[in-house]
Structure formats: structure tokens, C-alpha cells
Design a protein around this motif. Structure first.
Motif, PDB file in Angstrom:
ATOM      1  N   LEU A 175       0.667  -1.202   0.061  1.00  0.00           N
ATOM      2  CA  LEU A 175       0.018  -0.079  -0.048  1.00  0.00           C
ATOM      3  C   LEU A 175       0.918   1.312   0.012  1.00  0.00           C
ATOM      4  CD1 LEU A 175      -2.788  -0.890   2.602  1.00  0.00           C
ATOM      5  CD2 LEU A 175      -3.112  -0.890   0.300  1.00  0.00           C
ATOM      6  N   GLY A 176       2.044   1.127   0.648  1.00  0.00           N
ATOM      7  CA  GLY A 176       3.074   2.319   0.872  1.00  0.00           C
ATOM      8  C   GLY A 176       3.601   2.552  -0.532  1.00  0.00           C
ATOM      9  N   ARG A 177       3.710   1.557  -1.139  1.00  0.00           N
ATOM     10  CA  ARG A 177       4.336   1.703  -2.543  1.00  0.00           C
ATOM     11  C   ARG A 177       3.609   2.090  -3.892  1.00  0.00           C
ATOM     12  NH1 ARG A 177       9.790  -0.257  -2.247  1.00  0.00           N
ATOM     13  NH2 ARG A 177      10.270  -1.016  -0.346  1.00  0.00           N
ATOM     14  N   ALA A 178       1.881   2.173  -3.404  1.00  0.00           N
ATOM     15  CA  ALA A 178       1.197   2.334  -4.705  1.00  0.00           C
ATOM     16  C   ALA A 178       0.535   3.273  -4.541  1.00  0.00           C
ATOM     17  CB  ALA A 178       0.456   1.154  -4.776  1.00  0.00           C
ATOM     18  N   ALA A 179       0.034   4.029  -5.802  1.00  0.00           N
ATOM     19  CA  ALA A 179      -0.469   5.363  -6.052  1.00  0.00           C
ATOM     20  C   ALA A 179      -1.912   5.309  -5.744  1.00  0.00           C
ATOM     21  CB  ALA A 179      -0.121   5.843  -7.364  1.00  0.00           C
ATOM     22  N   THR A 180      -2.695   3.999  -6.093  1.00  0.00           N
ATOM     23  CA  THR A 180      -4.030   4.135  -6.403  1.00  0.00           C
ATOM     24  C   THR A 180      -4.610   2.446  -5.805  1.00  0.00           C
ATOM     25  OG1 THR A 180      -4.445   3.362  -8.371  1.00  0.00           O
ATOM     26  CG2 THR A 180      -4.471   5.614  -7.888  1.00  0.00           C
ATOM     27  N   THR A 181      -5.567   2.402  -5.155  1.00  0.00           N
ATOM     28  CA  THR A 181      -6.300   1.309  -4.910  1.00  0.00           C
ATOM     29  C   THR A 181      -7.594   1.323  -5.104  1.00  0.00           C
ATOM     30  OG1 THR A 181      -6.518  -0.687  -3.359  1.00  0.00           O
ATOM     31  CG2 THR A 181      -6.524   1.488  -2.332  1.00  0.00           C
ATOM     32  N   TYR A 182      -8.521   0.319  -4.995  1.00  0.00           N
ATOM     33  CA  TYR A 182      -9.957   0.295  -4.821  1.00  0.00           C
ATOM     34  C   TYR A 182     -10.665  -0.306  -3.458  1.00  0.00           C
ATOM     35  CZ  TYR A 182     -11.911  -4.083  -6.240  1.00  0.00           C
ATOM     36  OH  TYR A 182     -12.454  -5.375  -6.422  1.00  0.00           O
ATOM     37  N   VAL A 183     -11.527   0.112  -2.913  1.00  0.00           N
ATOM     38  CA  VAL A 183     -12.396  -0.707  -1.866  1.00  0.00           C
ATOM     39  C   VAL A 183     -13.532  -0.805  -2.289  1.00  0.00           C
ATOM     40  CG1 VAL A 183     -10.606   0.006  -0.132  1.00  0.00           C
ATOM     41  CG2 VAL A 183     -12.733   1.305  -0.416  1.00  0.00           C
ATOM     42  N   CYS A 184     -14.463  -1.903  -1.525  1.00  0.00           N
ATOM     43  CA  CYS A 184     -15.959  -1.840  -1.548  1.00  0.00           C
ATOM     44  C   CYS A 184     -16.159  -1.543  -0.278  1.00  0.00           C
ATOM     45  CB  CYS A 184     -16.194  -3.312  -2.028  1.00  0.00           C
ATOM     46  SG  CYS A 184     -17.853  -3.774  -1.587  1.00  0.00           S
ATOM     47  N   ALA A 185     -16.836  -0.295   0.021  1.00  0.00           N
ATOM     48  CA  ALA A 185     -17.241   0.127   1.266  1.00  0.00           C
ATOM     49  C   ALA A 185     -18.321  -0.605   1.960  1.00  0.00           C
ATOM     50  CB  ALA A 185     -17.401   1.856   1.381  1.00  0.00           C
ATOM     51  N   GLY A 186     -19.182  -0.891   1.099  1.00  0.00           N
ATOM     52  CA  GLY A 186     -20.399  -1.551   1.451  1.00  0.00           C
ATOM     53  C   GLY A 186     -20.680  -3.044   1.053  1.00  0.00           C
ATOM     54  N   GLY A 187     -21.565  -3.825   1.594  1.00  0.00           N
ATOM     55  CA  GLY A 187     -21.858  -5.009   1.271  1.00  0.00           C
ATOM     56  C   GLY A 187     -22.875  -5.274   0.505  1.00  0.00           C
ATOM     57  N   GLY A 188     -23.556  -4.233   0.324  1.00  0.00           N
ATOM     58  CA  GLY A 188     -25.028  -4.359  -0.650  1.00  0.00           C
ATOM     59  C   GLY A 188     -26.044  -3.481   0.366  1.00  0.00           C
ATOM     60  N   ALA A 189     -27.523  -3.583  -0.210  1.00  0.00           N
ATOM     61  CA  ALA A 189     -28.354  -2.849   0.518  1.00  0.00           C
ATOM     62  C   ALA A 189     -28.616  -3.090   2.029  1.00  0.00           C
ATOM     63  CB  ALA A 189     -29.700  -3.025  -0.385  1.00  0.00           C
ATOM     64  N   ASP A 190     -28.344  -4.296   2.282  1.00  0.00           N
ATOM     65  CA  ASP A 190     -28.567  -4.642   3.666  1.00  0.00           C
ATOM     66  C   ASP A 190     -27.422  -4.532   4.552  1.00  0.00           C
ATOM     67  OD1 ASP A 190     -30.997  -5.314   3.040  1.00  0.00           O
ATOM     68  OD2 ASP A 190     -30.488  -7.573   2.503  1.00  0.00           O
ATOM     69  N   PHE A 191     -26.295  -3.892   4.137  1.00  0.00           N
ATOM     70  CA  PHE A 191     -25.097  -3.868   5.047  1.00  0.00           C
ATOM     71  C   PHE A 191     -24.722  -2.227   4.833  1.00  0.00           C
ATOM     72  CE2 PHE A 191     -25.043  -7.995   3.484  1.00  0.00           C
ATOM     73  CZ  PHE A 191     -24.585  -8.723   4.592  1.00  0.00           C
ATOM     74  N   ASP A 192     -23.813  -1.866   6.172  1.00  0.00           N
ATOM     75  CA  ASP A 192     -23.351  -0.684   5.963  1.00  0.00           C
ATOM     76  C   ASP A 192     -22.024  -0.674   6.791  1.00  0.00           C
ATOM     77  OD1 ASP A 192     -22.519   2.073   5.574  1.00  0.00           O
ATOM     78  OD2 ASP A 192     -24.216   2.672   7.211  1.00  0.00           O
ATOM     79  N   PHE A 193     -20.953  -0.455   6.365  1.00  0.00           N
ATOM     80  CA  PHE A 193     -19.624  -0.417   7.067  1.00  0.00           C
ATOM     81  C   PHE A 193     -18.653   0.184   6.444  1.00  0.00           C
ATOM     82  CE2 PHE A 193     -19.601  -4.026   4.368  1.00  0.00           C
ATOM     83  CZ  PHE A 193     -18.369  -4.495   4.082  1.00  0.00           C
ATOM     84  N   ILE A 194     -17.625   0.063   7.187  1.00  0.00           N
ATOM     85  CA  ILE A 194     -16.250   0.686   6.565  1.00  0.00           C
ATOM     86  C   ILE A 194     -15.227  -0.405   6.727  1.00  0.00           C
ATOM     87  CG2 ILE A 194     -14.493   2.386   6.672  1.00  0.00           C
ATOM     88  CD1 ILE A 194     -16.464   4.277   8.066  1.00  0.00           C
ATOM     89  N   THR A 195     -14.674  -0.643   5.431  1.00  0.00           N
ATOM     90  CA  THR A 195     -13.648  -1.777   5.346  1.00  0.00           C
ATOM     91  C   THR A 195     -12.449  -1.232   5.898  1.00  0.00           C
ATOM     92  OG1 THR A 195     -12.902  -1.327   3.272  1.00  0.00           O
ATOM     93  CG2 THR A 195     -14.673  -2.629   3.318  1.00  0.00           C
ATOM     94  N   LEU A 196     -11.729  -2.152   6.741  1.00  0.00           N
ATOM     95  CA  LEU A 196     -10.260  -1.996   7.127  1.00  0.00           C
ATOM     96  C   LEU A 196      -9.376  -1.405   6.242  1.00  0.00           C
ATOM     97  CD1 LEU A 196      -8.977  -2.482   9.917  1.00  0.00           C
ATOM     98  CD2 LEU A 196      -8.302  -4.730   9.363  1.00  0.00           C
ATOM     99  N   ARG A 197      -9.566  -2.115   4.951  1.00  0.00           N
ATOM    100  CA  ARG A 197      -8.504  -1.884   3.820  1.00  0.00           C
ATOM    101  C   ARG A 197      -8.689  -0.128   3.475  1.00  0.00           C
ATOM    102  NH1 ARG A 197     -10.464  -6.523   1.883  1.00  0.00           N
ATOM    103  NH2 ARG A 197     -11.721  -5.595   0.537  1.00  0.00           N
ATOM    104  N   THR A 198      -9.757   0.245   3.620  1.00  0.00           N
ATOM    105  CA  THR A 198     -10.140   1.859   3.438  1.00  0.00           C
ATOM    106  C   THR A 198      -9.195   2.569   4.420  1.00  0.00           C
ATOM    107  OG1 THR A 198     -12.240   1.601   2.708  1.00  0.00           O
ATOM    108  CG2 THR A 198     -11.607   3.689   3.538  1.00  0.00           C
ATOM    109  N   LEU A 199      -9.225   2.331   5.649  1.00  0.00           N
ATOM    110  CA  LEU A 199      -8.425   2.974   6.622  1.00  0.00           C
ATOM    111  C   LEU A 199      -6.926   2.826   6.322  1.00  0.00           C
ATOM    112  CD1 LEU A 199     -10.569   2.377   9.683  1.00  0.00           C
ATOM    113  CD2 LEU A 199     -10.726   4.327   8.157  1.00  0.00           C
ATOM    114  N   GLU A 200      -6.374   1.585   6.062  1.00  0.00           N
ATOM    115  CA  GLU A 200      -5.080   1.104   5.857  1.00  0.00           C
ATOM    116  C   GLU A 200      -4.545   1.756   4.808  1.00  0.00           C
ATOM    117  OE1 GLU A 200      -4.995  -3.098   8.047  1.00  0.00           O
ATOM    118  OE2 GLU A 200      -5.887  -3.053   6.208  1.00  0.00           O
TER     119      GLU A 200
END
Length: 320
Positions: free
Chosen positions: A196-221
Motif C-alpha cells: 500500500l505504501g508503494r502504490a498510487a491508487t487502490t479500490y475498496v468496496c465500502a458496503g456489502g449491499g443494500a442490507d449492509f453498511d460499514f467501513i472496510t479495514l482496507r479503506t483506513l489502511e
């Protein structure tokens, strides 16, 4: 203050990250207890419990007397925290104040009416109003790392996660492009943070769908390591971060093979090319890293749990 952490231990254990956060706090005498699960092929060594509970086939239900009988000498906790991870780990008839925190939000109903201190890191449709949302925080191991230089970055794009079908479709699309330097696959621990410290960009899936709401650990890291994040938008995410200020939003598509939302590969390819060398990437990366490291650590989340437990149980467990 004596603190007992109860959870199912294994090598890739998010509850172990919470343990590390509590251990950073001062004036805590901490013990960990729970069954050991051997099924994880790799991960972080040293996650074994101080006191191991016997594994009962596929069932992780215990009585408090099962735990108390294994505690050393006259050591008894002032506060007990159950760190559930969606695997139905339960301890009944706990003596004294206790907290239930489930990192998956999938097994919380059983503690209703038993403890006022109930938390979930993933909001699901139908949760009761008494269940408090506590967003995942930046783990201590990542927070202790210095922010790497934002420029230059050796890789244009990185995505390191379990190889689900939807993610592999994205990996295949970007991996076939010869003018991009990418890292894609599954890594753990220090190698993960290095990537992560050597890369310019990444993508995350922040939500698991209509029934989920959360923040992924990968987003923060990723943010903490200065890697620009492309993310779908969820209520939990925008409570903490501003679109186009701390991350670049995308409209997800749903992969037919497993239903996980991902960015459209063609959109992602264009975005990676556009943002890798953009001066604004540096500003967004720096802002995101600063706010994550200052406000959204597991250390801060652990402090909140102890403060609220002291109020819930009307006891002086933690400075107010």
C-alpha cells in the motif's frame, strides 16, 4: 483495571487487532481467553490466547464458569469484553460488567437485554436501536508506521484481498494492461502495508449491499499509507470522510458470480491512468492520511468502549 478479552483466536483475527489497541492504553492488566482455531493457513504469529478454552466441535458456546475456572489465581476482571467475529462465539452468565462487540454484526441478538454495552462494526437491516455502531479503526501495527513518501510511487495500482470472483475479474482486466505497473492478489501483515505504501491508487468496496453498511479495514489502511482510494459511497463512510476530499467515489456494478459490488473495470482503468500522476492525488492522499491517523484509530475506538462501559455500568473503570 483488569480487562478480560474473550474471542475465538486464529492467525488472521480482527479481534486480535482490537486486543493490540487495548494493550496500547495505560493502566490495564489484560488477559485474553478463548478457543484456538487452526483453520487459517497464514497470518500473524502470536495470536494464541493467554487462557485457551477447549474447542467444542463447531459450537463456540461457553458458560462463565468454563472461563473462570481457567483464570490464574485470584485474578478476576473488572470488565469483560466479548469480541465476536460472526462465528457465534458466546459466553453466558458472565459475572460482573461486560461488553459485547461484534465485528461482523451477524450474531448480536443473543446479548439483547443482558448488557447495555452492545456494539457492531457492520450495520445490518433490522438491527435493534440499542445496538451501537462503532466503525472499524486503523490497527496499531499500521498506525505505528510512518507515512511513506507520496511521490514517487513504484506501482500505479494495488489491490490485495481474498481472491473472490468479482475481485479476480477486476484483477484480470487491469493486469492485462501493459502500461500499468500493478500488484494484485492476497498478502498479509507487513508485506500488505509495504504494498500500500508503494502504490498510487487502490479500490475498496465500502458496503456489502443494500442490507449492509460499514467501513472496510482496507479503506483506513490504504488511506493511512497515502494510497488514493476509489470507493463506493455508504452512509458509514461519508460520516467520516468527504468524497473528492479524502477518496474518489465510484458507482459500483454487481458481479454476477458472487454479487460483490466492484468498480466497472473500464472506469477503473481510466481512473488509475488519470489519477496516478495527478498533483491532486498528493493532496487527497495527504488529507486522508492525516485524518485517519488523527481521528480514526482502533486506539480511539478502544478508549470510547471503555468510557461508555463505565457510564453504562455506573463504575469507575476509565477516566471520564
Amino acid at each position: 483495571m483488569k480487562l478480560l478479552l474473550l474471542y475465538r483466536h486464529h492467525r488472521r483475527c480482527i479481534a486480535g487487532l482490537w486486543r493490540d489497541a487495548f494493550r496500547e492504553l495505560e493502566d490495564l492488566d489484560i488477559r485474553t481467553c478463548g478457543p484456538w482455531y487452526e483453520g487459517e493457513p497464514f497470518g500473524t504469529p502470536g495470536n494464541e490466547p493467554d487462557v485457551a478454552l477447549a474447542v467444542q466441535s463447531h459450537l463456540y458456546w461457553y458458560e462463565w464458569r468454563d472461563v473462570e475456572a481457567l483464570l490464574p489465581g485470584d485474578w478476576r476482571p473488572d470488565l469483560t469484553i466479548i469480541l465476536g467475529q460472526g462465528e457465534k462465539f458466546r459466553v453466558f452468565n458472565i459475572a460482573g460488567p461486560w461488553v459485547h462487540l461484534d465485528t461482523e454484526g451477524a450474531d448480536t441478538a443473543w446479548s439483547t437485554g443482558i448488557t447495555p454495552s452492545r456494539y457492531t462494526a457492520i450495520r445490518r437491516t433490522g438491527h435493534d436501536a440499542a445496538l451501537r455502531f462503532i466503525a472499524t479503526g486503523l490497527p496499531p501495527a499500521c498506525a505505528r508506521r510512518e507515512l511513506p513518501p507520496l511521490r514517487p510511487r513504484e506501482y500505479d495500482f494495488v489491490h490485495i484481498a481474498t481472491p473472490r470472483a468479482a475481485r479476480q475479474a477486476v484483477w484480470k482486466a487491469l493486469g492485462a494492461v501493459r502500461d500499468l505497473n500493478t500488484i494484485m492478489g492476497e498478502l498479509w501483515g507487513g508485506l500488505y502495508y509495504d504494498a500500500l505504501g508503494r502504490a498510487a491508487t487502490t479500490y475498496v468496496c465500502a458496503g456489502g449491499g443494500a442490507d449492509f453498511d460499514f467501513i472496510t479495514l482496507r479503506t483506513l489502511e490504504a488511506m493511512a499509507m497515502g494510497c488514493l482510494v476509489f470507493s463506493d459511497i455508504t452512509p458509514a463512510l461519508v460520516q467520516l470522510f468527504e468524497p473528492n476530499e479524502h477518496f474518489i467515489p465510484y458507482t459500483p456494478i454487481h458481479n454476477a458470480s458472487d454479487g460483490e459490488p466492484t468498480p466497472d473495470p473500464d472506469w477503473l482503468l481510466t481512473a488509475v491512468r488519470e489519477w496516478t500522476d495527478a498533483p491532486l492525488r498528493l493532496a487527497i492522499g495527504r488529507r486522508a492520511a492525516e485524518v485517519v491517523r488523527r481521528e480514526h484509530t482502533m486506539h480511539a475506538r478502544a478508549e470510547r468502549v471503555l468510557r461508555e462501559a463505565a457510564t453504562d455500568w455506573s463504575i469507575g473503570l476509565w477516566p471520564q
